[in-house]
Enzyme design. Structure first.
Site, mmCIF file in Angstrom:
data_model
loop_
_atom_site.group_PDB
_atom_site.id
_atom_site.type_symbol
_atom_site.label_atom_id
_atom_site.label_comp_id
_atom_site.label_asym_id
_atom_site.label_seq_id
_atom_site.Cartn_x
_atom_site.Cartn_y
_atom_site.Cartn_z
ATOM 1 N N VAL A 165 -3.455 8.735 -3.734
ATOM 2 C CA VAL A 165 -2.721 8.541 -4.968
ATOM 3 C C VAL A 165 -3.228 8.708 -6.078
ATOM 4 C CG1 VAL A 165 -1.358 6.690 -5.770
ATOM 5 C CG2 VAL A 165 -1.237 7.178 -3.402
ATOM 6 N N ASP A 204 0.830 -1.197 0.026
ATOM 7 C CA ASP A 204 0.191 0.034 -0.124
ATOM 8 C C ASP A 204 0.992 1.402 0.153
ATOM 9 O OD1 ASP A 204 -2.775 1.219 0.205
ATOM 10 O OD2 ASP A 204 -1.890 1.922 2.288
ATOM 11 N N MET A 250 -7.564 5.702 3.105
ATOM 12 C CA MET A 250 -7.727 6.719 2.051
ATOM 13 C C MET A 250 -6.575 7.260 1.430
ATOM 14 S SD MET A 250 -10.983 7.939 2.640
ATOM 15 C CE MET A 250 -10.774 9.293 1.751
ATOM 16 N N ARG A 251 -5.484 6.262 1.360
ATOM 17 C CA ARG A 251 -4.225 6.605 0.578
ATOM 18 C C ARG A 251 -4.860 6.202 -0.736
ATOM 19 N NH1 ARG A 251 -0.677 3.891 3.304
ATOM 20 N NH2 ARG A 251 0.337 5.727 4.350
ATOM 21 N N ALA A 252 -5.586 5.371 -0.962
ATOM 22 C CA ALA A 252 -5.698 5.065 -2.399
ATOM 23 C C ALA A 252 -6.417 6.245 -3.226
ATOM 24 C CB ALA A 252 -6.585 3.886 -2.747
#
Length: 703
Positions: free
Chosen positions: A279, A193, A274-276
């Site tokens: 990104v 991730d 929420m990183r997706a």
């Protein structure tokens, strides 16, 4: 310095080149993880990227590449006085798999720090890579603690070195690129991730494209400088386009519709956290800038999803990465762009870095190598040999015969059945204290963990035991003429801290695939149990191997490997049938462990035998099958191999043969249901403690 292979000369691999260039345009995207088979231009493309990055202005003499206009206030070489800067190319720094922690983050001279109060710091690879590229080949083979340090630095933009109260901080902002062959094992999901984008690469199976790869590679090896000169114009064009995209990036508008598309896509694919979303937003913005547009469109969001989500949607280690493009299109169609898209100009679009670029050139287009024309994605790279095409592999296992045929004189062979749903198992561990590779299974002396003592350092000091060092130096202060407050410390006084943590083991599965296991419901449960143990091995960073026995002998279905996915695939394809050559399975395990001990003597094995304990065939060995199996088991026990027997016997009448086998092996026997039970922890924390109880139980039965 040798002339690098030009980035624009790489044949095909559109997604790979696009992902690398998007990070060159916007380093905030978070790096690239490149997954693929060997010989697919992964390393070549990454090493060639540095030539396309703009040059950097640095403070002259600064070992940490500070920018003259905004030097790092915490730079160990600072403070820097205002003045003109020097210009140098962006660096591409490689992190070797076997690097130490000090080589990565840098090293403090503890002796000078204690004796003189001076922060004598030797920069590591993170400092060298600042404002450039940090490349990790075979990142899945890197030790976990190094990956943690690496990704923490990439996320924070700084590296911290702490040694017994002495700390140094310096900036470390770089483009992180990792390459890996999934056959060698996977990265943990939380580490996957942390990479912004991921790309799957494979060699082309088209003969014409493979010919072009070989033609370009041979031309490069014959005359590297001349080959680079022929591609210099294309390199210059892409370099200029990167500079223009960087300048346009702050002006790109990410509208509400694009944000809704991104949020709906991440929610629709059920990615965690929420990183997706972040990104995807950065990637879509970089795609728009790369295409020369000031607004993000639906096709940018779609391409960003294909690069940023596949490695984040995996629900367990055995799920193959990928994305359902039909579902992606349905989600995006719910949020159409507010304005109709104008017809694009003939300039290159966001689908790849080449458009009119070098890989579209060939004999009909006047290409520099006279090769074929444009190449679609997923082709072979420049260092892939022409003979790399492989025939489809058949699953490894014992000799397979058509279903319904007799196997070794036993029951007819049954077709492979699916494994039952995996479950969480209790921990199996090897007794004693090892010194193997870092992991999460058995106790071991490691570089990280709780401090258990001190010793004189063997080589370079890495973990100072402060109390022991002071204790060693204290008696000599008067003789050394100590006059001030500082402690007079000599090299002989330094003490290295000894620490205890956890190691990874070699978990070797020996699975009974004979006719007695062939009942579909029973074999499904057995496969589910083994799959659960494989999942546990993945989480604990073990190597695994798989041996199966049935019919007339045993087969090493999977040699010891870090790829738990490969073991799960072999298990899923495993058929059953025939007699039970238990001794052959144990002897194959003995030979496998002997060879692996020569390759990796520090990694301790754990033998997991999955069987009902029956032995009905001696195979080519001859003799009494039961006596042969007992002698084979006692030989493994005599060599100190830690073992666990998973008893697959079921039904109202039980022979207890698995318990006898466990006693001969010197370990416990655990039922399939017992793998879930709390009592398992007490049985297998120290497998050797079960010998006495198993032997006394056998003696009572005999009496």
């Amino acid at each position: 310095m040798s002339t690098p292979y030009p980035f624009t000369a790489v044949v095909g691999q559109t997604d790979l080149r696009l992902a690398l260039l998007l990070n060159a345009v916007s380093p905030a995207v978070g790096g690239v993880l490149v997954r693929g088979e060997k010989g697919t231009a992964k390393s070549t493309a990454v090493r060639a990227l540095s030539a396309l990055l703009p040059q950097v202005d640095v403070v002259p003499g600064c070992r940490f590449s500070c920018a003259p206009g905004a030097p790092d206030p915490a730079c160990p070489d600072g403070p820097h006085e205002p003045g003109p800067g020097a210009v140098r190319p962006a660096r591409m720094v490689e992190l070797p798999v076997g690097a130490s922690e000090d080589r990565l983050v840098g090293a403090l001279d503890i002796e000078r720090a204690l004796a003189e109060g001076v922060k004598a710091f030797e920069p590591g690879l993170l400092a060298d890579a600042h404002r450039g590229i940090l490349y990790v080949d075979e990142v899945n083979l890197l030790h976990d603690h190094l990956i943690d340090l690496l990704l923490d630095a990439a996320a924070m933009g700084a590296s911290y070195v702490e040694r017994e109260g002495v700390s140094v901080r310096h900036a470390a902002r770089f483009l992180l690129v990792g390459t890996m062959n999934p056959e060698e094992g996977e990265l943990r999901p939380q580490l996957l991730d942390r990479f912004g984008l991921t790309v799957e690469v494979a060699a082309s199976r088209e003969p014409a494209q493979r010919v072009e790869v070989v033609r370009r590679r041979l031309a490069y090896e014959d005359d590297p400088a001349g080959f680079a000169t022929r591609w210099a114009g294309d390199e210059h064009e892409v370099r200029a386009r990167v500079v223009a995209a960087r300048a346009l990036l702050p002006k790109v508008s990410l509208g509400d519709t694009a944000l809704l598309q991104i949020a709906a896509t991440c929610a629709g694919f059920e990615v965690d956290g929420m990183r997706a979303d972040i990104v995807m937003a950065r990637t879509a913005t970089a795609l728009a800038a790369w295409a020369g547009r000031a607004e993000v469109r639906k096709e940018d969001v779609r391409q960003a999803a294909l690069l940023a989500l596949p490695h984040r949607r995996r629900r367990n280690p055995f799920d193959a990465p990928g994305l359902d493009e039909d579902l992606l299109d349905r989600i995006l169609d719910e949020f159409p762009d507010e304005e109709p898209e104008p017809d694009p100009d003939p300039e290159p679009g966001p689908e790849g870095p080449d458009g009119n670029g070098p890989d579209d050139s060939g004999p009909g287009d006047g290409g520099p190598d006279g090769g074929p024309g444009g190449t679609p994605p997923q082709e072979s790279g420049p260092d892939a040999p022409a003979s790399e095409a492989e025939a489809p592999q058949t699953p490894q296992g014992s000799e397979q015969q058509p279903s319904g045929q007799e196997n070794g004189g036993g029951a007819p062979e049954q077709a492979a059945v699916r494994a039952a749903e995996p479950f969480r198992t209790k921990m199996l561990s090897v007794p004693g204290l090892g010194e193997g590779a870092s992991g999460r299974r058995s106790r071991a002396r490691t570089a990280h963990g709780r401090t258990t003592g001190a010793q004189r350092p063997r080589g370079h000091l890495t973990k100072l035991h402060l109390a022991a060092t002071i204790q060693a130096a204290a008696p000599h202060q008067k003789a050394r003429g100590r006059s001030g407050r500082g402690l007079v410390v000599r090299k002989d006084d330094l003490r290295q801290a000894t620490r205890e943590g956890r190691e990874g083991n070699l978990v070797l599965f020996v699975v009974d695939a004979s006719g007695s296991m062939a009942a579909r419901q029973r074999m499904s449960a057995v496969k589910g149990a083994v799959l659960s143990l494989l999942l546990d091995a993945y989480q604990r960073r073990d190597k695994v191997g798989l041996i199966t026995f049935r019919g007339a002998g045993a087969q090493l279905a999977l040699p010891p490997t870090s790829s738990v996915d490969a073991a799960a695939a072999r298990l899923e394809q495993l058929p059953t049938g025939g007699r039970t050559p238990l001794a052959a399975g144990l002897l194959t395990a003995h030979e496998t462990l002997r060879i692996e001990r020569l390759r990796d003597p520090s990694r301790r094995p754990l033998l997991v035998v999955v069987t009902d304990g029956r032995a009905t065939s001696a195979g080519a060995l001859g003799g009494d099958p039961r006596e042969l199996s007992r002698r084979s088991a006692r030989m493994l026990a005599a060599e100190g191999v830690a073992s666990v027997v998973v008893d697959c016997e079921s039904g109202p009448v039980r022979l207890g043969l698995a318990g006898v086998l466990a006693a001969d092996l010197g370990g416990p026997a655990v039922s399939l249901d017992g793998l879930r039970a709390d009592s398992l922890a007490g049985l297998v924390k120290n497998v050797r403690t079960a010998v006495t109880s198993q032997s006394s139980h056998t003696n009572r039965r005999a009496a």
